[in-house]
Design a protein around this motif. Structure first.
Motif, PDB file in Angstrom:
ATOM      1  N   CYS A 112     -23.415  21.294  52.406  1.00 45.10           N
ATOM      2  CA  CYS A 112     -23.063  20.924  51.367  1.00 45.10           C
ATOM      3  C   CYS A 112     -23.801  20.355  50.293  1.00 45.10           C
ATOM      4  O   CYS A 112     -23.975  20.713  48.943  1.00 45.10           O
ATOM      5  CB  CYS A 112     -22.216  19.903  51.652  1.00 45.10           C
ATOM      6  N   PRO A 150     -17.302  21.191  47.988  1.00 41.16           N
ATOM      7  CA  PRO A 150     -18.602  20.633  48.926  1.00 41.16           C
ATOM      8  C   PRO A 150     -18.566  19.127  49.124  1.00 41.16           C
ATOM      9  O   PRO A 150     -18.784  18.551  50.107  1.00 41.16           O
ATOM     10  CB  PRO A 150     -19.704  21.382  48.247  1.00 41.16           C
ATOM     11  N   ALA A 206     -18.180  16.976  52.504  1.00 37.99           N
ATOM     12  CA  ALA A 206     -19.215  16.260  52.994  1.00 37.99           C
ATOM     13  C   ALA A 206     -18.771  14.851  53.110  1.00 37.99           C
ATOM     14  O   ALA A 206     -18.860  14.392  54.259  1.00 37.99           O
ATOM     15  CB  ALA A 206     -20.306  16.306  51.902  1.00 37.99           C
ATOM     16  N   TRP A 247     -10.341  23.277  56.251  1.00 38.45           N
ATOM     17  CA  TRP A 247     -11.745  23.489  55.422  1.00 38.45           C
ATOM     18  C   TRP A 247     -12.300  24.894  55.284  1.00 38.45           C
ATOM     19  O   TRP A 247     -13.107  24.989  54.391  1.00 38.45           O
ATOM     20  CB  TRP A 247     -12.804  22.345  55.903  1.00 38.45           C
ATOM     21  N   ASN A 269     -13.260  26.482  51.600  1.00 37.37           N
ATOM     22  CA  ASN A 269     -14.765  26.791  51.416  1.00 37.37           C
ATOM     23  C   ASN A 269     -14.800  28.431  51.457  1.00 37.37           C
ATOM     24  O   ASN A 269     -15.500  28.823  50.745  1.00 37.37           O
ATOM     25  CB  ASN A 269     -15.477  26.612  52.697  1.00 37.37           C
ATOM     26  N   TYR A 291     -22.701  28.602  51.358  1.00 37.25           N
ATOM     27  CA  TYR A 291     -21.514  28.681  51.858  1.00 37.25           C
ATOM     28  C   TYR A 291     -21.413  29.448  53.162  1.00 37.25           C
ATOM     29  O   TYR A 291     -20.664  29.171  53.988  1.00 37.25           O
ATOM     30  CB  TYR A 291     -20.641  29.523  50.885  1.00 37.25           C
ATOM     31  N   LEU A 332     -22.340  27.259  55.803  1.00 36.60           N
ATOM     32  CA  LEU A 332     -21.256  26.133  55.910  1.00 36.60           C
ATOM     33  C   LEU A 332     -20.057  26.809  56.792  1.00 36.60           C
ATOM     34  O   LEU A 332     -19.779  26.019  57.811  1.00 36.60           O
ATOM     35  CB  LEU A 332     -20.776  25.850  54.598  1.00 36.60           C
TER      36      LEU A 332
END
Length: 148
Positions: free
Chosen positions: A19, A75, A79, A99, A103, A128, A131
């Motif tokens: 993030c 993000p 976070a 999430w 995302n 990304y 993540l």
């Protein structure tokens, strides 16, 4: 019986790093875009804008800052929520699903820009992907915790 799983510390750090990377790269890209006179002139010419130069510059900066905010909101919230989940509320499959969808939307928003000449574009996509992979790896952690 606890239905929520404690978020592992190494996953927390990976999520927070990803993030932070996305936010930092998007911030740098926006700063360079707003400060580059050639990009501003190209924007004025491409949109065939005429009028007060100061007002056009304010519009250009406002548009870029609005796009910046829309890029970093997911993000940033992720976070913050992840840190709160680590400290207090724990995680479950719904956390991973919601999430992941958000995302994926952020990744799609980034990919659709098609700024293939920018290194920031590729680093943002990498952030990304990192993540999302970390987020999806939490499914195994949750399953393992439930089997105990």
């Amino acid at each position: 019986m606890n239905t929520n799983t404690k978020l592992p510390t190494n996953k927390l750090y990976l999520i927070l790093f990803s993030c932070a990377l996305i936010i930092f790269i998007t911030s740098l890209e926006t700063m360079f875009r707003v400060k580059d006179v050639m990009l501003y002139n190209h924007w004025v010419e491409a949109n065939q804008l005429i009028g007060d130069k100061a007002q056009l510059l304010n519009d250009y900066i406002s548009i870029n800052l609005s796009v910046f905010f829309s890029k970093i909101i997911i993000p940033v919230l992720f976070a913050i929520y992840t840190y709160y989940a680590y400290i207090k509320i724990r995680i479950n499959h719904l956390y991973v699903f919601i999430w992941t969808v958000l995302n994926l939307g952020g990744l799609a928003y980034t990919v659709v820009e098609l700024r293939l000449d920018s290194v920031f574009y590729y680093i943002n996509i990498l952030g990304y992907v990192m993540l999302l992979l970390t987020l999806l790896s939490l499914i195994d952690v949750i399953r393992e915790d439930k089997s105990k």
